[in-house]
Design a protein around this motif. Sequence first.
Motif, PDB file in Angstrom:
ATOM      1  N   ILE A  37       6.971 -13.387 -57.794  1.00 13.16           N
ATOM      2  CA  ILE A  37       6.082 -13.217 -56.651  1.00 13.16           C
ATOM      3  C   ILE A  37       6.850 -13.355 -55.339  1.00 13.16           C
ATOM      4  O   ILE A  37       6.731 -12.516 -54.436  1.00 13.16           O
ATOM      5  CB  ILE A  37       4.937 -14.253 -56.716  1.00 13.16           C
ATOM      6  CG1 ILE A  37       3.974 -13.897 -57.849  1.00 13.16           C
ATOM      7  CG2 ILE A  37       4.181 -14.312 -55.386  1.00 13.16           C
ATOM      8  CD1 ILE A  37       2.885 -14.920 -58.080  1.00 13.16           C
ATOM      9  N   GLY A  38       7.654 -14.401 -55.217  1.00 21.17           N
ATOM     10  CA  GLY A  38       8.426 -14.600 -53.987  1.00 21.17           C
ATOM     11  C   GLY A  38       9.438 -13.500 -53.750  1.00 21.17           C
ATOM     12  O   GLY A  38       9.612 -13.018 -52.622  1.00 21.17           O
ATOM     13  N   THR A  39      10.128 -13.058 -54.823  1.00 23.49           N
ATOM     14  CA  THR A  39      11.132 -12.004 -54.696  1.00 23.49           C
ATOM     15  C   THR A  39      10.483 -10.661 -54.397  1.00 23.49           C
ATOM     16  O   THR A  39      11.053  -9.830 -53.674  1.00 23.49           O
ATOM     17  CB  THR A  39      11.963 -11.912 -55.989  1.00 23.49           C
ATOM     18  OG1 THR A  39      12.488 -13.203 -56.317  1.00 23.49           O
ATOM     19  CG2 THR A  39      13.121 -10.936 -55.829  1.00 23.49           C
ATOM     20  N   SER A  40       9.297 -10.441 -54.942  1.00 28.45           N
ATOM     21  CA  SER A  40       8.564  -9.213 -54.649  1.00 28.45           C
ATOM     22  C   SER A  40       8.264  -9.098 -53.157  1.00 28.45           C
ATOM     23  O   SER A  40       8.411  -8.027 -52.563  1.00 28.45           O
ATOM     24  CB  SER A  40       7.258  -9.191 -55.448  1.00 28.45           C
ATOM     25  OG  SER A  40       6.395  -8.173 -55.003  1.00 28.45           O
ATOM     26  N   LEU A  41       7.850 -10.196 -52.546  1.00 27.57           N
ATOM     27  CA  LEU A  41       7.565 -10.185 -51.112  1.00 27.57           C
ATOM     28  C   LEU A  41       8.816  -9.884 -50.297  1.00 27.57           C
ATOM     29  O   LEU A  41       8.752  -9.210 -49.262  1.00 27.57           O
ATOM     30  CB  LEU A  41       6.966 -11.536 -50.701  1.00 27.57           C
ATOM     31  CG  LEU A  41       5.564 -11.830 -51.241  1.00 27.57           C
ATOM     32  CD1 LEU A  41       5.157 -13.267 -50.934  1.00 27.57           C
ATOM     33  CD2 LEU A  41       4.544 -10.859 -50.659  1.00 27.57           C
ATOM     34  N   PHE A  42       9.971 -10.371 -50.754  1.00 26.00           N
ATOM     35  CA  PHE A  42      11.246 -10.083 -50.090  1.00 26.00           C
ATOM     36  C   PHE A  42      11.488  -8.575 -50.085  1.00 26.00           C
ATOM     37  O   PHE A  42      11.854  -7.981 -49.055  1.00 26.00           O
ATOM     38  CB  PHE A  42      12.371 -10.814 -50.824  1.00 26.00           C
ATOM     39  CG  PHE A  42      13.744 -10.561 -50.265  1.00 26.00           C
ATOM     40  CD1 PHE A  42      14.266 -11.385 -49.267  1.00 26.00           C
ATOM     41  CD2 PHE A  42      14.522  -9.509 -50.729  1.00 26.00           C
ATOM     42  CE1 PHE A  42      15.541 -11.150 -48.753  1.00 26.00           C
ATOM     43  CE2 PHE A  42      15.789  -9.266 -50.220  1.00 26.00           C
ATOM     44  CZ  PHE A  42      16.297 -10.102 -49.227  1.00 26.00           C
ATOM     45  N   HIS A  43      11.291  -7.938 -51.232  1.00 31.49           N
ATOM     46  CA  HIS A  43      11.472  -6.492 -51.359  1.00 31.49           C
ATOM     47  C   HIS A  43      10.492  -5.729 -50.469  1.00 31.49           C
ATOM     48  O   HIS A  43      10.860  -4.774 -49.770  1.00 31.49           O
ATOM     49  CB  HIS A  43      11.272  -6.104 -52.828  1.00 31.49           C
ATOM     50  CG  HIS A  43      11.150  -4.631 -53.072  1.00 31.49           C
ATOM     51  ND1 HIS A  43       9.941  -3.966 -53.008  1.00 31.49           N
ATOM     52  CD2 HIS A  43      12.078  -3.693 -53.400  1.00 31.49           C
ATOM     53  CE1 HIS A  43      10.136  -2.688 -53.272  1.00 31.49           C
ATOM     54  NE2 HIS A  43      11.417  -2.499 -53.520  1.00 31.49           N
ATOM     55  N   ILE A  44       9.233  -6.168 -50.479  1.00 29.36           N
ATOM     56  CA  ILE A  44       8.191  -5.481 -49.731  1.00 29.36           C
ATOM     57  C   ILE A  44       8.480  -5.473 -48.231  1.00 29.36           C
ATOM     58  O   ILE A  44       8.248  -4.471 -47.544  1.00 29.36           O
ATOM     59  CB  ILE A  44       6.820  -6.139 -50.004  1.00 29.36           C
ATOM     60  CG1 ILE A  44       6.385  -5.867 -51.446  1.00 29.36           C
ATOM     61  CG2 ILE A  44       5.755  -5.628 -49.040  1.00 29.36           C
ATOM     62  CD1 ILE A  44       5.171  -6.664 -51.878  1.00 29.36           C
ATOM     63  N   VAL A  45       9.005  -6.574 -47.712  1.00 31.24           N
ATOM     64  CA  VAL A  45       9.278  -6.680 -46.273  1.00 31.24           C
ATOM     65  C   VAL A  45      10.186  -5.557 -45.800  1.00 31.24           C
ATOM     66  O   VAL A  45       9.888  -4.836 -44.833  1.00 31.24           O
ATOM     67  CB  VAL A  45       9.907  -8.053 -45.945  1.00 31.24           C
ATOM     68  CG1 VAL A  45      10.511  -8.047 -44.543  1.00 31.24           C
ATOM     69  CG2 VAL A  45       8.863  -9.158 -46.046  1.00 31.24           C
ATOM     70  N   PHE A  46      11.302  -5.366 -46.473  1.00 25.76           N
ATOM     71  CA  PHE A  46      12.296  -4.387 -46.010  1.00 25.76           C
ATOM     72  C   PHE A  46      11.880  -2.941 -46.294  1.00 25.76           C
ATOM     73  O   PHE A  46      12.098  -2.047 -45.467  1.00 25.76           O
ATOM     74  CB  PHE A  46      13.654  -4.686 -46.647  1.00 25.76           C
ATOM     75  CG  PHE A  46      14.266  -5.970 -46.174  1.00 25.76           C
ATOM     76  CD1 PHE A  46      14.937  -6.027 -44.966  1.00 25.76           C
ATOM     77  CD2 PHE A  46      14.153  -7.127 -46.925  1.00 25.76           C
ATOM     78  CE1 PHE A  46      15.499  -7.210 -44.513  1.00 25.76           C
ATOM     79  CE2 PHE A  46      14.704  -8.320 -46.487  1.00 25.76           C
ATOM     80  CZ  PHE A  46      15.372  -8.360 -45.277  1.00 25.76           C
ATOM     81  N   VAL A  47      11.270  -2.713 -47.447  1.00 21.67           N
ATOM     82  CA  VAL A  47      10.886  -1.349 -47.807  1.00 21.67           C
ATOM     83  C   VAL A  47       9.734  -0.855 -46.933  1.00 21.67           C
ATOM     84  O   VAL A  47       9.740   0.295 -46.474  1.00 21.67           O
ATOM     85  CB  VAL A  47      10.512  -1.268 -49.303  1.00 21.67           C
ATOM     86  CG1 VAL A  47       9.990   0.125 -49.650  1.00 21.67           C
ATOM     87  CG2 VAL A  47      11.736  -1.590 -50.165  1.00 21.67           C
ATOM     88  N   THR A  48       8.738  -1.697 -46.663  1.00 20.14           N
ATOM     89  CA  THR A  48       7.626  -1.269 -45.809  1.00 20.14           C
ATOM     90  C   THR A  48       8.069  -1.084 -44.359  1.00 20.14           C
ATOM     91  O   THR A  48       7.535  -0.223 -43.654  1.00 20.14           O
ATOM     92  CB  THR A  48       6.461  -2.271 -45.862  1.00 20.14           C
ATOM     93  OG1 THR A  48       6.950  -3.596 -45.623  1.00 20.14           O
ATOM     94  CG2 THR A  48       5.786  -2.234 -47.208  1.00 20.14           C
ATOM     95  N   ALA A  49       9.024  -1.878 -43.903  1.00 17.95           N
ATOM     96  CA  ALA A  49       9.550  -1.689 -42.543  1.00 17.95           C
ATOM     97  C   ALA A  49      10.195  -0.313 -42.416  1.00 17.95           C
ATOM     98  O   ALA A  49       9.974   0.415 -41.437  1.00 17.95           O
ATOM     99  CB  ALA A  49      10.558  -2.791 -42.209  1.00 17.95           C
TER     100      ALA A  49
END
Length: 306
Positions: free
Chosen positions: A216-228
């Motif tokens: 869950i925590g690592t998924s949020l890390f990925h989401i931050v950069f890809v959505t930006a």
Amino acid sequence: MFQLYLPIAEVSVNILILLGLGLVVGFLSGMFGVGGGFLMTPTLIFFGVPPAVAVSTQAPQILASSFSGMLAHFRRDNVDLTMGAILTLGGLVGSIIGVWLFALLRRVGQIDLVIGLTFAILLGAMGSLMMAESTRTILNTRRANPKREKLHKHYLLHRLPLKIRFRKSRLYISVALPLLIGLFVGVLVAIMGIGGGFILVPAMIFLLGMPTLLAIGTSLFHIVFVTANTTFLHAMENQTVDIPLALLLTIGGVIGAQLGAGVGARLKAVQLRGLLGLMVLAVAAKVIVDLVATPIDLYSIGRLGS
């Protein structure tokens, strides 16, 4: 009194509803490690926002709530930075491909249909798999002699070369696995307007074998950069980002993510997976109903690709 006209979407919406929507989706983002786009995009469409604008505009809200949730999980030591970096690399490439496909489908006038069908298929499949696994695990724990089951199995993909050790996740797998997963999710982020967490988290748990909270925590890390990256590309390529709408959703999302991360930390892993699966199935059902229901206006006049 609280109505706001959105210049890009060309519709009027209630400010309080948008703030509340951002709060709810942000809460889910922090709790489950999902961006919340799978819930936000269909809801915005329900309130009259054009699908192309809904996909592009809620990406900033996903970015803000995911960043807020990531910080909360980072403080709890629930982020694998090495895994997150590799997933993000694949996601950035995938988002570039996805924005190109989005623009192509919009030009030929098929983007609304593709968004709806993709949502229905993916949400239905992922929700069913997660609910089945969670139900099986709960029933197994209630038996007198519960069987110990691994969350993931070793598939042919695990024999790929270029293996590296992910010490945080206690894994020794090929770097190609997270790269391919990140690439696939990145394409979906751009086309569907999602954070990708509802696909990424199950993939990290069942395919890679990561612990639930760490996934869950690592998924949020990925989401931050890809959505930006996706937000920037959509703004430049498709001009479908509505700034006032994005700001209202973001305010609620940041607050909700902090609250959700705290609640998620108190639930068991199997409960988190089951609740997420149930929520994904509910959204899938709503999307399918909208696809097959008879529209109010049987005919409309519009410009191709608008």
